[in-house]
Design a protein around this motif. Structure first.
Motif, PDB file in Angstrom:
ATOM      1  N   LEU A  28       0.836  -1.188   0.000  1.00  0.00           N
ATOM      2  CA  LEU A  28       0.000   0.000   0.000  1.00  0.00           C
ATOM      3  C   LEU A  28       0.879   1.249   0.000  1.00  0.00           C
ATOM      4  O   LEU A  28       1.912   1.303   0.675  1.00  0.00           O
ATOM      5  N   THR A 144      -5.334  -3.835  -5.319  1.00  0.00           N
ATOM      6  CA  THR A 144      -5.468  -3.738  -3.865  1.00  0.00           C
ATOM      7  C   THR A 144      -6.812  -4.332  -3.459  1.00  0.00           C
ATOM      8  O   THR A 144      -7.866  -3.866  -3.886  1.00  0.00           O
ATOM      9  N   LEU A 253      -5.279   5.899   0.504  1.00  0.00           N
ATOM     10  CA  LEU A 253      -4.263   4.904   0.148  1.00  0.00           C
ATOM     11  C   LEU A 253      -4.290   4.548  -1.339  1.00  0.00           C
ATOM     12  O   LEU A 253      -3.251   4.282  -1.936  1.00  0.00           O
TER      13      LEU A 253
END
Length: 311
Positions: A28, A144, A253
Protein backbone atom coordinates in the motif's frame (compact mmCIF):
# COMPACT_ATOMS: atom_id res chain seq x y z
CA UNK A 1 -10.36 -25.17 19.53
CA UNK A 2 -13.47 -26.01 17.60
CA UNK A 3 -16.73 -26.54 19.49
CA UNK A 4 -17.54 -30.21 20.17
CA UNK A 5 -20.41 -30.34 17.70
CA UNK A 6 -18.12 -29.15 14.92
CA UNK A 7 -15.42 -31.70 15.76
CA UNK A 8 -17.84 -34.54 15.22
CA UNK A 9 -19.05 -33.25 11.88
CA UNK A 10 -17.14 -31.81 8.95
CA UNK A 11 -14.86 -29.06 10.18
CA UNK A 12 -15.72 -25.69 8.62
CA UNK A 13 -11.98 -25.21 8.16
CA UNK A 14 -12.15 -27.88 5.45
CA UNK A 15 -13.79 -25.20 3.27
CA UNK A 16 -10.32 -23.72 2.89
CA UNK A 17 -8.41 -26.89 2.11
CA UNK A 18 -7.29 -27.79 -1.38
CA UNK A 19 -7.16 -24.23 -2.67
CA UNK A 20 -4.07 -22.10 -3.16
CA UNK A 21 -3.85 -18.45 -4.09
CA UNK A 22 -0.72 -16.23 -4.17
CA UNK A 23 0.20 -15.29 -0.58
CA UNK A 24 1.87 -11.92 -1.20
CA UNK A 25 0.01 -8.81 -0.09
CA UNK A 26 -0.16 -5.82 -2.39
CA UNK A 27 2.06 -3.02 -1.00
CA UNK A 28 0.00 0.00 0.00
CA UNK A 29 1.22 3.48 -0.86
CA UNK A 30 1.61 5.34 2.43
CA UNK A 31 3.74 8.23 1.19
CA UNK A 32 0.96 10.69 2.07
CA UNK A 33 1.22 9.78 5.77
CA UNK A 34 2.64 12.88 7.39
CA UNK A 35 2.33 13.99 10.97
CA UNK A 36 -0.01 12.01 13.15
CA UNK A 37 -3.38 12.31 11.41
CA UNK A 38 -3.63 8.71 10.19
CA UNK A 39 -1.02 7.04 12.39
CA UNK A 40 -3.50 5.44 14.78
CA UNK A 41 -5.70 4.22 11.92
CA UNK A 42 -2.68 2.80 10.12
CA UNK A 43 -1.44 1.07 13.27
CA UNK A 44 -4.86 -0.50 13.84
CA UNK A 45 -4.95 -1.64 10.24
CA UNK A 46 -1.55 -3.32 10.47
CA UNK A 47 -2.62 -5.14 13.63
CA UNK A 48 -5.79 -6.40 11.92
CA UNK A 49 -3.90 -7.69 8.90
CA UNK A 50 -1.29 -9.37 11.10
CA UNK A 51 -4.00 -10.94 13.25
CA UNK A 52 -5.83 -12.35 10.21
CA UNK A 53 -2.59 -13.65 8.65
CA UNK A 54 -1.63 -15.29 11.92
CA UNK A 55 -5.05 -16.93 12.21
CA UNK A 56 -4.80 -18.24 8.65
CA UNK A 57 -1.29 -19.61 9.18
CA UNK A 58 -2.54 -21.57 12.18
CA UNK A 59 -5.77 -22.90 10.71
CA UNK A 60 -5.42 -22.96 6.95
CA UNK A 61 -4.09 -25.82 4.87
CA UNK A 62 -2.71 -24.58 1.54
CA UNK A 63 -2.59 -27.06 -1.33
CA UNK A 64 -2.83 -26.94 -5.08
CA UNK A 65 -5.48 -24.82 -6.77
CA UNK A 66 -8.72 -26.56 -7.62
CA UNK A 67 -11.34 -25.55 -10.15
CA UNK A 68 -13.69 -23.50 -7.99
CA UNK A 69 -11.66 -20.27 -8.15
CA UNK A 70 -14.54 -18.54 -9.95
CA UNK A 71 -16.84 -19.33 -7.03
CA UNK A 72 -14.31 -17.94 -4.54
CA UNK A 73 -14.31 -14.53 -6.23
CA UNK A 74 -18.03 -14.29 -6.99
CA UNK A 75 -18.65 -11.59 -4.34
CA UNK A 76 -15.73 -9.38 -5.40
CA UNK A 77 -16.33 -6.13 -7.28
CA UNK A 78 -13.72 -4.67 -9.62
CA UNK A 79 -12.75 -1.03 -10.07
CA UNK A 80 -10.07 -0.89 -12.77
CA UNK A 81 -9.19 2.82 -12.69
CA UNK A 82 -7.79 2.70 -9.17
CA UNK A 83 -7.01 -1.01 -9.32
CA UNK A 84 -9.08 -2.12 -6.36
CA UNK A 85 -11.08 -5.25 -5.55
CA UNK A 86 -13.87 -5.04 -2.98
CA UNK A 87 -15.45 -8.13 -1.44
CA UNK A 88 -19.04 -7.29 -0.58
CA UNK A 89 -20.19 -8.16 2.94
CA UNK A 90 -23.89 -7.24 3.22
CA UNK A 91 -24.88 -5.18 6.29
CA UNK A 92 -21.33 -3.85 6.67
CA UNK A 93 -21.58 -0.66 4.62
CA UNK A 94 -21.74 -2.41 1.24
CA UNK A 95 -24.33 -0.10 -0.39
CA UNK A 96 -22.23 2.98 0.23
CA UNK A 97 -19.07 1.18 -0.81
CA UNK A 98 -20.66 0.32 -4.14
CA UNK A 99 -21.65 3.98 -4.51
CA UNK A 100 -18.02 4.95 -3.92
CA UNK A 101 -16.83 2.41 -6.51
CA UNK A 102 -19.23 3.91 -9.05
CA UNK A 103 -17.73 7.36 -8.41
CA UNK A 104 -14.17 6.03 -8.61
CA UNK A 105 -14.91 4.35 -11.95
CA UNK A 106 -16.45 7.52 -13.41
CA UNK A 107 -20.01 6.16 -13.52
CA UNK A 108 -21.30 8.87 -11.17
CA UNK A 109 -20.18 12.33 -10.10
CA UNK A 110 -21.27 11.97 -6.48
CA UNK A 111 -22.08 9.08 -4.15
CA UNK A 112 -24.92 11.09 -2.63
CA UNK A 113 -27.15 11.00 -5.71
CA UNK A 114 -27.18 7.26 -6.39
CA UNK A 115 -30.37 5.44 -5.39
CA UNK A 116 -30.51 2.13 -3.53
CA UNK A 117 -32.01 0.37 -6.56
CA UNK A 118 -29.35 1.78 -8.87
CA UNK A 119 -26.65 0.49 -6.54
CA UNK A 120 -28.00 -3.03 -6.19
CA UNK A 121 -29.91 -3.65 -9.40
CA UNK A 122 -28.30 -1.31 -11.93
CA UNK A 123 -25.52 -3.76 -12.87
CA UNK A 124 -23.08 -0.88 -13.31
CA UNK A 125 -20.22 -2.59 -11.49
CA UNK A 126 -18.41 -5.64 -12.77
CA UNK A 127 -17.62 -8.67 -10.60
CA UNK A 128 -14.34 -10.53 -10.70
CA UNK A 129 -15.96 -13.82 -11.73
CA UNK A 130 -17.02 -12.21 -15.03
CA UNK A 131 -13.38 -12.21 -16.22
CA UNK A 132 -11.49 -15.16 -17.70
CA UNK A 133 -8.97 -16.98 -15.50
CA UNK A 134 -6.08 -14.80 -16.67
CA UNK A 135 -8.08 -11.67 -15.88
CA UNK A 136 -8.95 -13.00 -12.44
CA UNK A 137 -5.37 -13.95 -11.59
CA UNK A 138 -3.94 -10.67 -12.90
CA UNK A 139 -6.28 -8.61 -10.76
CA UNK A 140 -5.84 -10.77 -7.67
CA UNK A 141 -2.08 -10.33 -7.97
CA UNK A 142 -1.92 -6.67 -8.98
CA UNK A 143 -4.91 -4.91 -7.43
CA UNK A 144 -5.47 -3.74 -3.86
CA UNK A 145 -7.97 -6.10 -2.25
CA UNK A 146 -10.15 -4.85 0.59
CA UNK A 147 -12.97 -6.05 2.79
CA UNK A 148 -15.17 -4.46 5.46
CA UNK A 149 -16.58 -6.68 8.19
CA UNK A 150 -18.91 -6.30 11.17
CA UNK A 151 -19.57 -7.94 14.51
CA UNK A 152 -21.35 -11.16 13.40
CA UNK A 153 -24.31 -10.88 15.75
CA UNK A 154 -24.88 -7.21 14.91
CA UNK A 155 -24.75 -8.05 11.22
CA UNK A 156 -27.23 -10.89 11.71
CA UNK A 157 -29.73 -8.79 13.64
CA UNK A 158 -29.35 -5.93 11.17
CA UNK A 159 -30.16 -8.30 8.31
CA UNK A 160 -33.22 -9.66 10.11
CA UNK A 161 -34.56 -6.19 10.88
CA UNK A 162 -34.03 -5.02 7.31
CA UNK A 163 -35.53 -8.03 5.53
CA UNK A 164 -38.31 -9.13 7.87
CA UNK A 165 -39.47 -6.10 9.86
CA UNK A 166 -40.15 -3.95 6.80
CA UNK A 167 -42.27 -4.65 3.71
CA UNK A 168 -40.21 -6.68 1.24
CA UNK A 169 -41.45 -8.16 -2.02
CA UNK A 170 -38.74 -10.84 -2.10
CA UNK A 171 -37.80 -11.91 1.44
CA UNK A 172 -41.35 -12.21 2.76
CA UNK A 173 -42.77 -14.48 0.04
CA UNK A 174 -39.56 -16.48 -0.51
CA UNK A 175 -38.05 -16.81 2.97
CA UNK A 176 -40.88 -15.66 5.24
CA UNK A 177 -43.50 -18.09 3.95
CA UNK A 178 -41.12 -21.05 4.19
CA UNK A 179 -39.96 -20.10 7.69
CA UNK A 180 -43.47 -19.58 9.06
CA UNK A 181 -44.72 -22.81 7.49
CA UNK A 182 -41.97 -24.93 9.07
CA UNK A 183 -41.35 -23.28 12.43
CA UNK A 184 -44.64 -21.68 13.52
CA UNK A 185 -47.20 -23.98 15.09
CA UNK A 186 -50.81 -23.16 14.19
CA UNK A 187 -49.82 -20.37 11.81
CA UNK A 188 -52.83 -18.44 10.51
CA UNK A 189 -53.70 -18.30 6.82
CA UNK A 190 -52.64 -14.69 6.40
CA UNK A 191 -49.13 -15.36 7.70
CA UNK A 192 -48.79 -18.45 5.52
CA UNK A 193 -50.02 -16.50 2.50
CA UNK A 194 -47.84 -13.39 2.86
CA UNK A 195 -44.80 -14.59 4.81
CA UNK A 196 -44.87 -11.38 6.82
CA UNK A 197 -44.27 -11.16 10.56
CA UNK A 198 -41.42 -13.67 10.94
CA UNK A 199 -40.19 -13.67 14.55
CA UNK A 200 -36.47 -13.53 15.33
CA UNK A 201 -36.61 -16.89 17.11
CA UNK A 202 -38.18 -18.48 14.01
CA UNK A 203 -35.48 -16.91 11.85
CA UNK A 204 -32.78 -18.41 14.09
CA UNK A 205 -34.46 -21.82 13.90
CA UNK A 206 -34.21 -21.57 10.12
CA UNK A 207 -30.58 -20.40 10.28
CA UNK A 208 -29.49 -23.32 12.45
CA UNK A 209 -31.51 -25.98 10.62
CA UNK A 210 -29.34 -28.37 8.60
CA UNK A 211 -32.43 -29.03 6.47
CA UNK A 212 -33.53 -25.47 5.81
CA UNK A 213 -36.76 -25.13 3.84
CA UNK A 214 -35.08 -22.43 1.73
CA UNK A 215 -31.39 -21.87 1.05
CA UNK A 216 -28.77 -19.59 2.58
CA UNK A 217 -28.68 -15.89 1.71
CA UNK A 218 -25.69 -13.54 1.43
CA UNK A 219 -27.12 -11.18 4.06
CA UNK A 220 -26.54 -13.74 6.81
CA UNK A 221 -23.94 -16.01 5.22
CA UNK A 222 -20.65 -16.19 7.11
CA UNK A 223 -17.91 -13.83 5.88
CA UNK A 224 -15.62 -16.86 5.82
CA UNK A 225 -17.84 -18.29 3.06
CA UNK A 226 -18.53 -15.01 1.24
CA UNK A 227 -15.00 -13.68 0.92
CA UNK A 228 -12.65 -16.55 1.90
CA UNK A 229 -10.21 -14.37 3.86
CA UNK A 230 -7.70 -17.20 4.32
CA UNK A 231 -7.44 -17.82 0.59
CA UNK A 232 -7.72 -14.32 -0.82
CA UNK A 233 -5.14 -12.16 0.88
CA UNK A 234 -6.91 -8.90 1.63
CA UNK A 235 -4.58 -5.91 1.77
CA UNK A 236 -7.00 -3.87 3.87
CA UNK A 237 -9.43 -5.04 6.55
CA UNK A 238 -11.94 -2.38 7.51
CA UNK A 239 -14.56 -2.67 10.22
CA UNK A 240 -18.10 -1.32 10.32
CA UNK A 241 -17.47 -0.18 13.89
CA UNK A 242 -14.89 2.33 12.56
CA UNK A 243 -16.39 2.58 9.09
CA UNK A 244 -15.97 6.25 8.22
CA UNK A 245 -12.42 6.53 9.52
CA UNK A 246 -11.26 3.29 7.89
CA UNK A 247 -12.99 4.07 4.61
CA UNK A 248 -11.56 7.56 4.21
CA UNK A 249 -8.09 6.31 5.08
CA UNK A 250 -8.40 3.57 2.46
CA UNK A 251 -9.55 6.07 -0.18
CA UNK A 252 -6.38 8.05 0.40
CA UNK A 253 -4.26 4.90 0.15
CA UNK A 254 -5.60 4.12 -3.34
CA UNK A 255 -5.34 7.67 -4.66
CA UNK A 256 -9.03 8.56 -4.77
CA UNK A 257 -9.95 12.17 -5.61
CA UNK A 258 -9.42 14.42 -2.60
CA UNK A 259 -13.06 15.52 -2.56
CA UNK A 260 -14.42 11.97 -2.40
CA UNK A 261 -15.43 11.07 1.14
CA UNK A 262 -17.26 7.97 2.29
CA UNK A 263 -21.01 8.72 2.57
CA UNK A 264 -22.39 9.12 6.08
CA UNK A 265 -26.05 8.49 5.33
CA UNK A 266 -27.95 5.32 6.25
CA UNK A 267 -28.99 3.62 3.04
CA UNK A 268 -32.54 2.56 3.98
CA UNK A 269 -34.97 2.83 6.89
CA UNK A 270 -33.11 5.94 8.00
CA UNK A 271 -35.58 6.63 10.81
CA UNK A 272 -34.84 3.28 12.48
CA UNK A 273 -32.44 3.06 15.38
CA UNK A 274 -29.13 1.64 14.19
CA UNK A 275 -28.42 -1.96 15.15
CA UNK A 276 -26.19 -1.47 18.17
CA UNK A 277 -24.89 -3.78 20.90
CA UNK A 278 -27.90 -2.89 23.04
CA UNK A 279 -30.36 -3.56 20.20
CA UNK A 280 -28.71 -6.95 19.61
CA UNK A 281 -28.99 -7.78 23.31
CA UNK A 282 -32.77 -7.26 23.17
CA UNK A 283 -33.11 -9.66 20.23
CA UNK A 284 -30.91 -12.31 21.81
CA UNK A 285 -33.22 -12.31 24.85
CA UNK A 286 -35.83 -14.00 22.63
CA UNK A 287 -33.56 -17.04 22.26
CA UNK A 288 -32.80 -19.88 24.62
CA UNK A 289 -29.28 -20.20 26.00
CA UNK A 290 -28.68 -23.14 23.65
CA UNK A 291 -29.88 -21.17 20.62
CA UNK A 292 -27.60 -18.28 21.52
CA UNK A 293 -24.63 -20.65 21.81
CA UNK A 294 -25.43 -22.39 18.51
CA UNK A 295 -25.78 -19.04 16.74
CA UNK A 296 -22.37 -18.01 18.05
CA UNK A 297 -20.96 -21.37 16.89
CA UNK A 298 -22.44 -20.75 13.43
CA UNK A 299 -20.32 -17.58 13.13
CA UNK A 300 -17.38 -19.03 15.07
CA UNK A 301 -14.81 -18.51 12.30
CA UNK A 302 -15.91 -14.92 11.69
CA UNK A 303 -15.43 -14.17 15.38
CA UNK A 304 -11.97 -15.72 15.33
CA UNK A 305 -10.71 -14.28 12.04
CA UNK A 306 -11.58 -10.69 12.79
CA UNK A 307 -10.93 -10.71 16.52
CA UNK A 308 -14.47 -9.98 17.64
CA UNK A 309 -15.44 -10.64 21.25
CA UNK A 310 -18.06 -13.32 21.78
CA UNK A 311 -21.41 -11.87 22.93
Amino acid sequence: RLPEQQKTSESPLSWFRGVYLPPALHPLNKTFLKGGEWQDTDSTQEKRRAFLQDFCRKYNSRKKLQTHLVHLVSRIYVEDRHKVLYCEVPKAGCSNWKRVLMVLSGLAASANNISHDDVHYGKHLRKLDSYDLKGIYTRLNMYTKFIFVRDPMERLVSAFRDKFEHPNSYYHPVFGKAIIKKYRHNADEEALKTGSGVKFKEFIQYLLDSHRPVGMDIHWEQVSKLCYPCLINYDFVGKFETLEEDANYFLQLVGAPANLKFPKFKDRHSSDERTSTEVVRQYLKELSKEERQLTYDFYYLDYLMFNYTSP
